[in-house]
Each structure stands twice: as structure tokens, then as C-alpha cells.
Write a protein that holds these residues in place. Structure first.
Motif, PDB file in Angstrom:
ATOM      1  N   GLY A  84       5.013  -4.578   2.637  1.00 23.35           N
ATOM      2  CA  GLY A  84       4.964  -3.751   3.833  1.00 23.35           C
ATOM      3  C   GLY A  84       4.381  -2.378   3.571  1.00 23.35           C
ATOM      4  O   GLY A  84       3.562  -1.875   4.357  1.00 23.35           O
ATOM      5  N   ARG A  85       4.756  -1.762   2.476  1.00 18.42           N
ATOM      6  CA  ARG A  85       4.253  -0.412   2.174  1.00 18.42           C
ATOM      7  C   ARG A  85       2.780  -0.439   1.793  1.00 18.42           C
ATOM      8  O   ARG A  85       2.033   0.492   2.100  1.00 18.42           O
ATOM      9  CB  ARG A  85       5.092   0.216   1.074  1.00 18.42           C
ATOM     10  CG  ARG A  85       6.517   0.561   1.518  1.00 18.42           C
ATOM     11  CD  ARG A  85       7.391   0.947   0.342  1.00 18.42           C
ATOM     12  NE  ARG A  85       6.905   2.157  -0.320  1.00 18.42           N
ATOM     13  CZ  ARG A  85       7.253   2.513  -1.558  1.00 18.42           C
ATOM     14  NH1 ARG A  85       8.043   1.720  -2.271  1.00 18.42           N
ATOM     15  NH2 ARG A  85       6.796   3.629  -2.080  1.00 18.42           N
ATOM     16  N   LEU A  86       2.334  -1.522   1.140  1.00 15.26           N
ATOM     17  CA  LEU A  86       0.919  -1.630   0.829  1.00 15.26           C
ATOM     18  C   LEU A  86       0.103  -1.765   2.111  1.00 15.26           C
ATOM     19  O   LEU A  86      -0.947  -1.125   2.266  1.00 15.26           O
ATOM     20  CB  LEU A  86       0.663  -2.821  -0.097  1.00 15.26           C
ATOM     21  CG  LEU A  86      -0.803  -3.064  -0.489  1.00 15.26           C
ATOM     22  CD1 LEU A  86      -1.435  -1.814  -1.119  1.00 15.26           C
ATOM     23  CD2 LEU A  86      -0.908  -4.256  -1.442  1.00 15.26           C
ATOM     24  N   LEU A  87       0.554  -2.580   3.065  1.00 16.20           N
ATOM     25  CA  LEU A  87      -0.165  -2.701   4.334  1.00 16.20           C
ATOM     26  C   LEU A  87      -0.126  -1.405   5.117  1.00 16.20           C
ATOM     27  O   LEU A  87      -1.083  -1.063   5.818  1.00 16.20           O
ATOM     28  CB  LEU A  87       0.400  -3.860   5.152  1.00 16.20           C
ATOM     29  CG  LEU A  87      -0.518  -5.080   5.244  1.00 16.20           C
ATOM     30  CD1 LEU A  87      -1.780  -4.780   6.044  1.00 16.20           C
ATOM     31  CD2 LEU A  87      -0.875  -5.597   3.849  1.00 16.20           C
ATOM     32  N   ASP A  88       0.963  -0.658   5.001  1.00  9.57           N
ATOM     33  CA  ASP A  88       1.004   0.662   5.644  1.00  9.57           C
ATOM     34  C   ASP A  88      -0.127   1.546   5.121  1.00  9.57           C
ATOM     35  O   ASP A  88      -0.722   2.321   5.876  1.00  9.57           O
ATOM     36  CB  ASP A  88       2.350   1.338   5.392  1.00  9.57           C
ATOM     37  CG  ASP A  88       3.473   0.758   6.240  1.00  9.57           C
ATOM     38  OD1 ASP A  88       3.166   0.059   7.226  1.00  9.57           O
ATOM     39  OD2 ASP A  88       4.646   1.006   5.910  1.00  9.57           O
ATOM     40  N   ARG A  89      -0.404   1.446   3.813  1.00  9.35           N
ATOM     41  CA  ARG A  89      -1.496   2.236   3.246  1.00  9.35           C
ATOM     42  C   ARG A  89      -2.845   1.763   3.776  1.00  9.35           C
ATOM     43  O   ARG A  89      -3.743   2.583   4.029  1.00  9.35           O
ATOM     44  CB  ARG A  89      -1.481   2.156   1.715  1.00  9.35           C
ATOM     45  CG  ARG A  89      -0.324   2.899   1.056  1.00  9.35           C
ATOM     46  CD  ARG A  89      -0.457   4.409   1.219  1.00  9.35           C
ATOM     47  NE  ARG A  89      -1.727   4.906   0.717  1.00  9.35           N
ATOM     48  CZ  ARG A  89      -1.953   5.241  -0.554  1.00  9.35           C
ATOM     49  NH1 ARG A  89      -0.987   5.127  -1.455  1.00  9.35           N
ATOM     50  NH2 ARG A  89      -3.143   5.689  -0.927  1.00  9.35           N
ATOM     51  N   ARG A 203     -14.073  -5.093  -4.379  1.00  9.00           N
ATOM     52  CA  ARG A 203     -13.688  -3.697  -4.570  1.00  9.00           C
ATOM     53  C   ARG A 203     -12.449  -3.353  -3.741  1.00  9.00           C
ATOM     54  O   ARG A 203     -11.579  -2.597  -4.182  1.00  9.00           O
ATOM     55  CB  ARG A 203     -14.857  -2.787  -4.188  1.00  9.00           C
ATOM     56  CG  ARG A 203     -16.051  -2.876  -5.121  1.00  9.00           C
ATOM     57  CD  ARG A 203     -15.855  -2.049  -6.393  1.00  9.00           C
ATOM     58  NE  ARG A 203     -15.649  -0.638  -6.098  1.00  9.00           N
ATOM     59  CZ  ARG A 203     -16.632   0.232  -5.848  1.00  9.00           C
ATOM     60  NH1 ARG A 203     -17.900  -0.174  -5.845  1.00  9.00           N
ATOM     61  NH2 ARG A 203     -16.357   1.495  -5.613  1.00  9.00           N
ATOM     62  N   PHE A 204     -12.351  -3.894  -2.523  1.00  3.24           N
ATOM     63  CA  PHE A 204     -11.181  -3.648  -1.669  1.00  3.24           C
ATOM     64  C   PHE A 204      -9.919  -4.195  -2.343  1.00  3.24           C
ATOM     65  O   PHE A 204      -8.880  -3.522  -2.385  1.00  3.24           O
ATOM     66  CB  PHE A 204     -11.398  -4.332  -0.317  1.00  3.24           C
ATOM     67  CG  PHE A 204     -10.580  -3.770   0.817  1.00  3.24           C
ATOM     68  CD1 PHE A 204     -11.177  -3.040   1.833  1.00  3.24           C
ATOM     69  CD2 PHE A 204      -9.205  -4.004   0.897  1.00  3.24           C
ATOM     70  CE1 PHE A 204     -10.435  -2.531   2.889  1.00  3.24           C
ATOM     71  CE2 PHE A 204      -8.450  -3.503   1.940  1.00  3.24           C
ATOM     72  CZ  PHE A 204      -9.066  -2.756   2.945  1.00  3.24           C
ATOM     73  N   CYS A 205     -10.012  -5.409  -2.886  1.00  2.00           N
ATOM     74  CA  CYS A 205      -8.857  -6.003  -3.556  1.00  2.00           C
ATOM     75  C   CYS A 205      -8.432  -5.184  -4.776  1.00  2.00           C
ATOM     76  O   CYS A 205      -7.230  -4.966  -5.010  1.00  2.00           O
ATOM     77  CB  CYS A 205      -9.178  -7.436  -3.980  1.00  2.00           C
ATOM     78  SG  CYS A 205      -9.240  -8.639  -2.649  1.00  2.00           S
ATOM     79  N   LEU A 206      -9.401  -4.724  -5.561  1.00  2.00           N
ATOM     80  CA  LEU A 206      -9.067  -3.932  -6.743  1.00  2.00           C
ATOM     81  C   LEU A 206      -8.476  -2.581  -6.355  1.00  2.00           C
ATOM     82  O   LEU A 206      -7.592  -2.063  -7.050  1.00  2.00           O
ATOM     83  CB  LEU A 206     -10.309  -3.749  -7.611  1.00  2.00           C
ATOM     84  CG  LEU A 206     -10.898  -5.039  -8.206  1.00  2.00           C
ATOM     85  CD1 LEU A 206     -12.145  -4.730  -9.030  1.00  2.00           C
ATOM     86  CD2 LEU A 206      -9.868  -5.787  -9.045  1.00  2.00           C
ATOM     87  N   ALA A 207      -8.927  -2.028  -5.219  1.00  2.00           N
ATOM     88  CA  ALA A 207      -8.332  -0.785  -4.725  1.00  2.00           C
ATOM     89  C   ALA A 207      -6.881  -1.023  -4.301  1.00  2.00           C
ATOM     90  O   ALA A 207      -6.020  -0.148  -4.464  1.00  2.00           O
ATOM     91  CB  ALA A 207      -9.137  -0.231  -3.555  1.00  2.00           C
ATOM     92  N   ALA A 208      -6.588  -2.219  -3.766  1.00  2.00           N
ATOM     93  CA  ALA A 208      -5.207  -2.550  -3.397  1.00  2.00           C
ATOM     94  C   ALA A 208      -4.320  -2.611  -4.640  1.00  2.00           C
ATOM     95  O   ALA A 208      -3.168  -2.160  -4.621  1.00  2.00           O
ATOM     96  CB  ALA A 208      -5.163  -3.882  -2.644  1.00  2.00           C
ATOM     97  N   VAL A 209      -4.854  -3.160  -5.735  1.00  2.00           N
ATOM     98  CA  VAL A 209      -4.091  -3.207  -6.990  1.00  2.00           C
ATOM     99  C   VAL A 209      -3.775  -1.791  -7.459  1.00  2.00           C
ATOM    100  O   VAL A 209      -2.631  -1.471  -7.829  1.00  2.00           O
ATOM    101  CB  VAL A 209      -4.880  -3.967  -8.077  1.00  2.00           C
ATOM    102  CG1 VAL A 209      -4.132  -3.925  -9.406  1.00  2.00           C
ATOM    103  CG2 VAL A 209      -5.126  -5.412  -7.657  1.00  2.00           C
ATOM    104  N   ALA A 210      -4.786  -0.929  -7.437  1.00  2.00           N
ATOM    105  CA  ALA A 210      -4.578   0.456  -7.880  1.00  2.00           C
ATOM    106  C   ALA A 210      -3.612   1.198  -6.966  1.00  2.00           C
ATOM    107  O   ALA A 210      -2.768   1.973  -7.434  1.00  2.00           O
ATOM    108  CB  ALA A 210      -5.927   1.186  -7.938  1.00  2.00           C
ATOM    109  N   THR A 211      -3.723   0.969  -5.663  1.00  2.00           N
ATOM    110  CA  THR A 211      -2.847   1.642  -4.693  1.00  2.00           C
ATOM    111  C   THR A 211      -1.397   1.219  -4.881  1.00  2.00           C
ATOM    112  O   THR A 211      -0.476   2.036  -4.746  1.00  2.00           O
ATOM    113  CB  THR A 211      -3.307   1.336  -3.263  1.00  2.00           C
ATOM    114  OG1 THR A 211      -4.650   1.810  -3.094  1.00  2.00           O
ATOM    115  CG2 THR A 211      -2.417   2.008  -2.230  1.00  2.00           C
ATOM    116  N   ALA A 212      -1.182  -0.065  -5.182  1.00  2.00           N
ATOM    117  CA  ALA A 212       0.173  -0.569  -5.400  1.00  2.00           C
ATOM    118  C   ALA A 212       0.743  -0.120  -6.741  1.00  2.00           C
ATOM    119  O   ALA A 212       1.932  -0.321  -7.002  1.00  2.00           O
ATOM    120  CB  ALA A 212       0.184  -2.097  -5.322  1.00  2.00           C
TER     121      ALA A 212
END
Length: 237
Positions: A84-89, A203-212
Motif C-alpha cells: 500500500g505504501r509503495l502504491l501511495d508513492r 526502469r520504472f520497476c527498478l525505481a520501485a525497488v529503490a523506492t521500497a
């Protein structure tokens, strides 16, 4: 921004940004597991909610040529954010996840919770096309967008996160057809647009990994299924 400055910005992204992304793509060390196969009727996009449909929505039925169902997925270990918090980002700062040296995101005024149903954004990309989309569904762990007139594709894209066997899984799922005969040549035959799109979503997926703030597990998994003549399947839904 004036039209002239916007055109200049697009040209700069095309000439410089595409070269940079291509260089990074050639030297990418993240394992990419790609699989392609013929699809079936279950690969058609989900129905669009009637409340968001109007003449500007560019449905898969409005496209040309084959329908592509693509999935990009990463597993994240030891993530500090839950689904949930990742989708919030994602909904709160969509631009953070795209390769900004090539892509720019334009939105109107957004509420405090970020992107919500009915909001529109334009993904400015290299070349003669931009990517106008509209939010058609949002819940605690997913966001779904539909393409609008002027987009190079006709269809939908969904961003989702979930917990699975101790991992945080982030995925992007697309259902789309080329919007015109020209896009069909670039995407399906020359594969140019297809590879640019693949690079952006990786790149979007890798940014999600970094954000999490977790660790990527087993690279990026990319599955592509296609329907060569999808009109019958689309009309039967």
C-alpha cells in the motif's frame, strides 16, 4: 511552457536522452528474463468502468493490428515499504519512477492523495507522439490508466503491488494495440517503439525497488503474449 519551448525540450530528450538511455540499456547488468508467446482471449484487457468512458478514451478496440499483453514483474526482499505504501508513492509522485532524461510527466492539479480516478496526465516521449492517459481505477494496491486520443497505443496499463511469500512484488501490466498503421510498423515490425517501451518500464520497476528500499530478487521478468487478430475476442467480452 510555450509550444516552442516544449518542442525544443522534446528534441533535446530525443537527441540526448535517447542516446543516454540506449547506452544504459546496452550496459545494463540487471538480469532481464524475457518470454514471448501467442496469447488467447484471456489476454484481452479488463472492461473499463462506464463512468470514465467518453469520446477521448482510446480503447483497445480502437487500435490497429495485434493486441499485446505485457507483464513486467520484480520481487523485492527486505522492503521497508509495504504494498500500500509503495502504491501511495506511485500515485503521489509518478514522475519519480520514469527515466526523466527521456520522459517528462505533465499533470493538472492533483488532490492531496495524488492521482485519482478521472485525473489525466501526459507522458511526453521522444518522437512525434505524447502519451495522454486517464486514471480509470485506483485502490489501495493498484492503479489503472486508459489511453486517450493522441496516444501511440490504444489500451490500458495497470501498476500493482502485493506481498507474496515474504517478498514485496511490484508489477506493471499492459494491454495495448498500436493506435495506427504507422505505429504498428514501428512497434510490431521494426520493434523500435517496443524496445523503447521495454526500457522505460524496466526502469520504472527498478525505481520501485529503490523506492521500497529493498533488494531486487532474480532480476526483472518480462512476459509478452499477443493476439494476431484480436477483434473477435474483444467484441465477445
Amino acid at each position: 511552457m510555450t509550444r516552442a519551448r516544449r518542442v525544443a525540450a522534446v528534441l533535446v530528450r530525443w537527441l540526448l536522452g535517447t542516446g543516454l538511455v540506449t547506452w544504459r540499456y546496452l550496459w545494463e547488468t540487471t538480469p532481464l528474463y524475457r518470454r514471448e508467446c501467442r496469447g488467447h482471449a484471456a489476454d484481452c484487457p479488463p472492461p473499463l468502468p462506464p463512468g470514465v468512458l467518453d469520446q477521448r478514451v482510446q480503447r483497445a478496440e480502437d487500435g490497429y493490428g495485434p493486441l499485446f499483453h505485457r507483464q513486467f514483474q520484480v520481487g523485492i526482499a527486505a522492503a521497508e515499504l509495504d504494498a500500500g505504501r509503495l502504491l501511495d508513492r506511485v500515485v503521489g509522485d509518478f514522475r519519480h519512477f520514469v527515466p526523466t532524461e527521456v520522459v517528462n510527466i505533465r499533470t493538472g492539479s492533483l488532490g492531496a492523495q495524488g492521482l485519482d480516478v478521472g485525473d489525466e496526465l501526459v507522458v511526453e516521449m521522444p518522437g512525434p507522439w505524447n502519451g495522454p492517459v486517464r486514471v480509470v481505477q485506483r485502490d489501495a494496491t493498484s492503479l489503472r490508466l486508459a489511453t486517450l486520443r493522441g496516444h501511440l497505443e490504444a489500451g490500458q496499463v495497470r501498476f500493482g503491488a502485493r506481498e507474496d511469500d515474504g517478498l514485496l512484488v511490484f508489477e506493471i501490466e499492459l494491454w495495448a494495440r498500436p493506435a495506427s498503421r504507422l505505429v504498428h510498423v514501428l512497434y510490431s515490425r521494426l520493434r523500435l517503439a517496443k524496445e523503447v517501451q521495454l526500457n522505460m518500464w524496466v526502469r520504472f520497476c527498478l525505481a520501485a525497488v529503490a523506492t521500497a528500499r529493498g533488494s531486487l530478487v532474480d532480476g526483472v521478468h518480462i512476459t509478452t503474449r499477443w493476439l494476431g487478430d484480436p477483434d473477435t475476442a474483444l467484441s465477445a467480452r
